[in-house]
Design a protein around this motif. Structure first.
Motif, PDB file in Angstrom:
ATOM      1  N   ARG A  65       0.836  -1.215   0.000  1.00  0.00           N
ATOM      2  CA  ARG A  65       0.000   0.000   0.000  1.00  0.00           C
ATOM      3  C   ARG A  65       0.865   1.258   0.000  1.00  0.00           C
ATOM      4  O   ARG A  65       0.521   2.243  -0.655  1.00  0.00           O
ATOM      5  CB  ARG A  65      -0.927   0.004   1.206  1.00  0.00           C
ATOM      6  CG  ARG A  65      -2.076  -0.938   1.060  1.00  0.00           C
ATOM      7  CD  ARG A  65      -3.126  -0.693   2.119  1.00  0.00           C
ATOM      8  NE  ARG A  65      -4.166  -1.684   1.987  1.00  0.00           N
ATOM      9  CZ  ARG A  65      -4.610  -2.448   2.965  1.00  0.00           C
ATOM     10  NH1 ARG A  65      -4.115  -2.311   4.179  1.00  0.00           N
ATOM     11  NH2 ARG A  65      -5.554  -3.329   2.759  1.00  0.00           N
ATOM     12  N   GLU A  68       2.159   1.723  -3.532  1.00  0.00           N
ATOM     13  CA  GLU A  68       1.088   2.170  -4.439  1.00  0.00           C
ATOM     14  C   GLU A  68       0.693   3.618  -4.187  1.00  0.00           C
ATOM     15  O   GLU A  68       0.621   4.430  -5.112  1.00  0.00           O
ATOM     16  CB  GLU A  68      -0.122   1.239  -4.273  1.00  0.00           C
ATOM     17  CG  GLU A  68      -1.246   1.517  -5.248  1.00  0.00           C
ATOM     18  CD  GLU A  68      -2.327   2.419  -4.663  1.00  0.00           C
ATOM     19  OE1 GLU A  68      -3.029   3.051  -5.458  1.00  0.00           O
ATOM     20  OE2 GLU A  68      -2.455   2.508  -3.430  1.00  0.00           O
ATOM     21  N   SER A  69       0.466   3.964  -2.922  1.00  0.00           N
ATOM     22  CA  SER A  69      -0.007   5.328  -2.630  1.00  0.00           C
ATOM     23  C   SER A  69       1.054   6.376  -2.956  1.00  0.00           C
ATOM     24  O   SER A  69       0.724   7.454  -3.445  1.00  0.00           O
ATOM     25  CB  SER A  69      -0.440   5.437  -1.165  1.00  0.00           C
ATOM     26  OG  SER A  69       0.659   5.243  -0.305  1.00  0.00           O
TER      27      SER A  69
END
Length: 110
Positions: A65, A68-69
């Motif tokens: 995450r 990705e972020s």
């Protein structure tokens, strides 16, 4: 920078230790159940490798995450750090697996 390198080293050794420790204890268990320990150890080393990597980087999906972020936001540095943490953990797990293979096969590569 020091905390980044520290985490890389810790991730490497955690993954290495999970593979080595799990494999050695599996070899002891094989003796108790009357199986050849080296055969069982080689099997465990391959099976536990991915779990060693997961344990080293935190055991959850959070590192993915973060990657990705940060990539979506355009911040490359935190994403690259997370990728490097995963790479160091993989190298540790692979080194542990290779060491177990080397020990179980007598170091001659057969």
């Amino acid at each position: 920078m020091a905390s980044f390198l520290t985490k890389c080293v810790v991730d490497f050794f955690v993954a290495f230790g999970v593979v080595l420790g799990g494999t050695l204890l599996g070899g002891i268990a094989a003796i108790f159940i009357m199986e050849p320990p080296t055969t069982r150890m080689l099997l465990i080393a391959e099976q536990i490798k991915i779990w060693a990597l997961v344990a080293a980087v935190g055991g959850t999906i959070d590192p993915i995450r973060v990657i990705e972020s940060n990539l979506v936001e355009g911040y490359m540095s935190p994403a690259i750090k997370q990728i490097l943490y995963i790479v160091f953990a993989f190298i540790g797990a692979h080194t542990g697996t290779t060491l177990v293979q080397w020990i179980c096969k007598g170091g001659n590569g057969s």
